[in-house]
Write a protein that holds these residues in place. Sequence first.
Motif, PDB file in Angstrom:
ATOM      1  N   PRO A 278       0.811  -1.219   0.000  1.00  0.00           N
ATOM      2  CA  PRO A 278       0.000   0.000   0.000  1.00  0.00           C
ATOM      3  C   PRO A 278       0.847   1.271   0.000  1.00  0.00           C
ATOM      4  O   PRO A 278       0.494   2.262  -0.646  1.00  0.00           O
ATOM      5  N   TYR A 279       1.970   1.229   0.720  1.00  0.00           N
ATOM      6  CA  TYR A 279       2.811   2.431   0.727  1.00  0.00           C
ATOM      7  C   TYR A 279       3.498   2.627  -0.614  1.00  0.00           C
ATOM      8  O   TYR A 279       3.709   3.765  -1.044  1.00  0.00           O
ATOM      9  N   ALA A 280       3.838   1.551  -1.286  1.00  0.00           N
ATOM     10  CA  ALA A 280       4.442   1.678  -2.616  1.00  0.00           C
ATOM     11  C   ALA A 280       3.525   2.459  -3.548  1.00  0.00           C
ATOM     12  O   ALA A 280       3.963   3.384  -4.253  1.00  0.00           O
ATOM     13  N   ILE A 281       2.248   2.100  -3.548  1.00  0.00           N
ATOM     14  CA  ILE A 281       1.281   2.787  -4.409  1.00  0.00           C
ATOM     15  C   ILE A 281       1.109   4.230  -3.953  1.00  0.00           C
ATOM     16  O   ILE A 281       1.084   5.172  -4.767  1.00  0.00           O
ATOM     17  N   THR A 282       1.005   4.418  -2.651  1.00  0.00           N
ATOM     18  CA  THR A 282       0.753   5.749  -2.107  1.00  0.00           C
ATOM     19  C   THR A 282       1.902   6.708  -2.395  1.00  0.00           C
ATOM     20  O   THR A 282       1.691   7.836  -2.856  1.00  0.00           O
ATOM     21  N   THR A 283       3.134   6.292  -2.123  1.00  0.00           N
ATOM     22  CA  THR A 283       4.261   7.201  -2.341  1.00  0.00           C
ATOM     23  C   THR A 283       4.477   7.481  -3.820  1.00  0.00           C
ATOM     24  O   THR A 283       4.883   8.584  -4.198  1.00  0.00           O
ATOM     25  N   ALA A 284       4.174   6.500  -4.681  1.00  0.00           N
ATOM     26  CA  ALA A 284       4.311   6.739  -6.118  1.00  0.00           C
ATOM     27  C   ALA A 284       3.337   7.799  -6.601  1.00  0.00           C
ATOM     28  O   ALA A 284       3.672   8.633  -7.444  1.00  0.00           O
ATOM     29  N   LEU A 285       2.106   7.774  -6.069  1.00  0.00           N
ATOM     30  CA  LEU A 285       1.110   8.754  -6.483  1.00  0.00           C
ATOM     31  C   LEU A 285       1.387  10.138  -5.886  1.00  0.00           C
ATOM     32  O   LEU A 285       1.245  11.156  -6.564  1.00  0.00           O
ATOM     33  N   LEU A 286       1.786  10.157  -4.632  1.00  0.00           N
ATOM     34  CA  LEU A 286       2.002  11.439  -3.966  1.00  0.00           C
ATOM     35  C   LEU A 286       3.355  12.060  -4.302  1.00  0.00           C
ATOM     36  O   LEU A 286       3.468  13.282  -4.433  1.00  0.00           O
ATOM     37  N   ASP A 287       4.375  11.221  -4.410  1.00  0.00           N
ATOM     38  CA  ASP A 287       5.743  11.729  -4.531  1.00  0.00           C
ATOM     39  C   ASP A 287       6.365  11.496  -5.896  1.00  0.00           C
ATOM     40  O   ASP A 287       7.501  11.922  -6.135  1.00  0.00           O
ATOM     41  N   ARG A 288       5.638  10.809  -6.771  1.00  0.00           N
ATOM     42  CA  ARG A 288       6.049  10.556  -8.159  1.00  0.00           C
ATOM     43  C   ARG A 288       7.281   9.663  -8.271  1.00  0.00           C
ATOM     44  O   ARG A 288       7.197   8.559  -8.757  1.00  0.00           O
ATOM     45  N   SER A 289       8.440  10.118  -7.870  1.00  0.00           N
ATOM     46  CA  SER A 289       9.669   9.326  -7.978  1.00  0.00           C
ATOM     47  C   SER A 289      10.277   9.203  -6.592  1.00  0.00           C
ATOM     48  O   SER A 289      11.150   9.994  -6.211  1.00  0.00           O
ATOM     49  N   PRO A 290       9.846   8.227  -5.799  1.00  0.00           N
ATOM     50  CA  PRO A 290      10.235   8.160  -4.392  1.00  0.00           C
ATOM     51  C   PRO A 290      11.750   8.063  -4.199  1.00  0.00           C
ATOM     52  O   PRO A 290      12.440   7.319  -4.895  1.00  0.00           O
ATOM     53  N   SER A 291      12.242   8.839  -3.243  1.00  0.00           N
ATOM     54  CA  SER A 291      13.651   8.809  -2.868  1.00  0.00           C
ATOM     55  C   SER A 291      13.744   8.397  -1.405  1.00  0.00           C
ATOM     56  O   SER A 291      12.736   8.084  -0.764  1.00  0.00           O
ATOM     57  N   SER A 292      14.951   8.428  -0.856  1.00  0.00           N
ATOM     58  CA  SER A 292      15.128   8.072   0.553  1.00  0.00           C
ATOM     59  C   SER A 292      14.304   8.964   1.461  1.00  0.00           C
ATOM     60  O   SER A 292      13.855   8.537   2.527  1.00  0.00           O
ATOM     61  N   ALA A 293      14.080  10.212   1.050  1.00  0.00           N
ATOM     62  CA  ALA A 293      13.288  11.133   1.865  1.00  0.00           C
ATOM     63  C   ALA A 293      11.844  10.679   2.014  1.00  0.00           C
ATOM     64  O   ALA A 293      11.153  11.096   2.950  1.00  0.00           O
ATOM     65  N   ASN A 294      11.378   9.825   1.117  1.00  0.00           N
ATOM     66  CA  ASN A 294      10.006   9.345   1.165  1.00  0.00           C
ATOM     67  C   ASN A 294       9.874   8.039   1.936  1.00  0.00           C
ATOM     68  O   ASN A 294       8.792   7.454   1.996  1.00  0.00           O
ATOM     69  N   PHE A 295      10.990   7.575   2.515  1.00  0.00           N
ATOM     70  CA  PHE A 295      10.962   6.380   3.346  1.00  0.00           C
ATOM     71  C   PHE A 295      11.513   6.685   4.734  1.00  0.00           C
ATOM     72  O   PHE A 295      12.283   5.930   5.309  1.00  0.00           O
ATOM     73  N   THR A 296      11.097   7.816   5.267  1.00  0.00           N
ATOM     74  CA  THR A 296      11.422   8.208   6.631  1.00  0.00           C
ATOM     75  C   THR A 296      10.180   8.074   7.500  1.00  0.00           C
ATOM     76  O   THR A 296       9.056   7.986   6.988  1.00  0.00           O
ATOM     77  N   ASP A 297      10.373   8.092   8.804  1.00  0.00           N
ATOM     78  CA  ASP A 297       9.223   8.028   9.717  1.00  0.00           C
ATOM     79  C   ASP A 297       8.276   9.201   9.460  1.00  0.00           C
ATOM     80  O   ASP A 297       7.053   9.047   9.478  1.00  0.00           O
ATOM     81  N   ARG A 298       8.855  10.364   9.228  1.00  0.00           N
ATOM     82  CA  ARG A 298       8.044  11.565   8.994  1.00  0.00           C
ATOM     83  C   ARG A 298       7.203  11.425   7.735  1.00  0.00           C
ATOM     84  O   ARG A 298       6.022  11.792   7.714  1.00  0.00           O
TER      85      ARG A 298
END
Length: 414
Positions: A278-298
């Motif tokens: 679910p997070y894979a789909i979510t971060t792809a839609l919200l962040d387009r090209s997920p980086s390390s910054a998109n896999f933080t607790d925040r």
Amino acid sequence: MDVAVTLAQWASRLVPEPGDRELAQRALADTLAVTVAAADEPVAAQTAALSEVTRWAAVGHALDFDDVHLPSTSHISVVCVAATLAAGGGVREYLGGAGVMARLGTALGWEHYRRGWHTTCTAGAPAAAVSAGLALGLDEEGLARALALAVPAAGGVQRAFGTDTKPLQVGFAVDSGVRAARLAAAGATADPASFDHWFGLMGGTTAPDLDGPTIPGGLAVKLYPCCYAMQRPIGAARLLDVDPRQVTRIRVEAPASSLRPLIHDRPENGLQAKFSLPYAITTALLDRSPSSANFTDRAVTRPEVRDLMERVEVVTSPGGDSVFAGPTRLTARLHDGSTIVRSLDLPPGHPDTPPSTHELAAKVHGCAGDRWAPQVRSADWDNAAALLRSALTTGSRAAEVGRTVDDPAGGGRS
């Protein structure tokens, strides 16, 4: 089956081809880049008092950004680069261990992985013994003993995914393999048949196939810093090219085997998010090209993330024999009642859809930053160990701290 003896013979007689050398150089640069990128991660501090090779391998795997060998479902380079550098080896030593790891992991098969073993560790400890053993000048008989001496630490389980244990157990496996090679070089005795016995207990029923190229199937390069099973869902979600605010529901259809490592349905932190469909789909839609910054607790606890994850529905079909059995199909339903459907067979970075030179350069720079990227790009097997020592001493981004989820070049856990 004489598995240890045949693998030792294959490795000791290896003569790299030009294409092998090119692959090894790419693997070195990729591994250095992702290790430097993780130099400020908690695992780097946690391993500060451990052996150098344990630290290199654990930190190199900390971001889950290192390359993958798909037929064996294992991360070959983070194991074999670390072991090779620790023992003072080069291209041939890396390739010898990598070829053994590819063949051993493939022979253990999907059932071994399906049962919960972490093949990067189970096949990695023996592979590290081979890379280090070649660097130490072991002959066929010595390599077979080194393989047997690596058996006591050839373990690691998938339940550790999403915790610091995942990269740490890779570090332990590599350290044990290097230790086994050094013991063999010092004359320690071992029965190669014990390796064959271990192979059978781990589910191996057919001897490793020694035919084919040095690394059969090649290596897949990750373009997103998360489990490789998430690379294809991310790629498919990016194809939707839709405003996430317009999405009422996203249905994900995929074979069950392709989701085997994705054990965190609702991740609570950045590490768990690396193993969440679910997070894979979510971060792809919200962040387009997920980086390390998109896999933080925040990043994981953002309200818009939690909201969108609740709209992701996962439907699995039974069976499959790999993380790439069958395509990933997404159906997005929008507020206006329309639907968008996208399907993807192979993710970017797959050996059959390799990353471009630009994509590889962008990954190195995104990982290493202005300070380290030039050194990573120019590194060779003679100076790579010194680069790692320097990076892990000073940190990866001494002049680039303070990145956030709004800055895709950033890293860190929170």
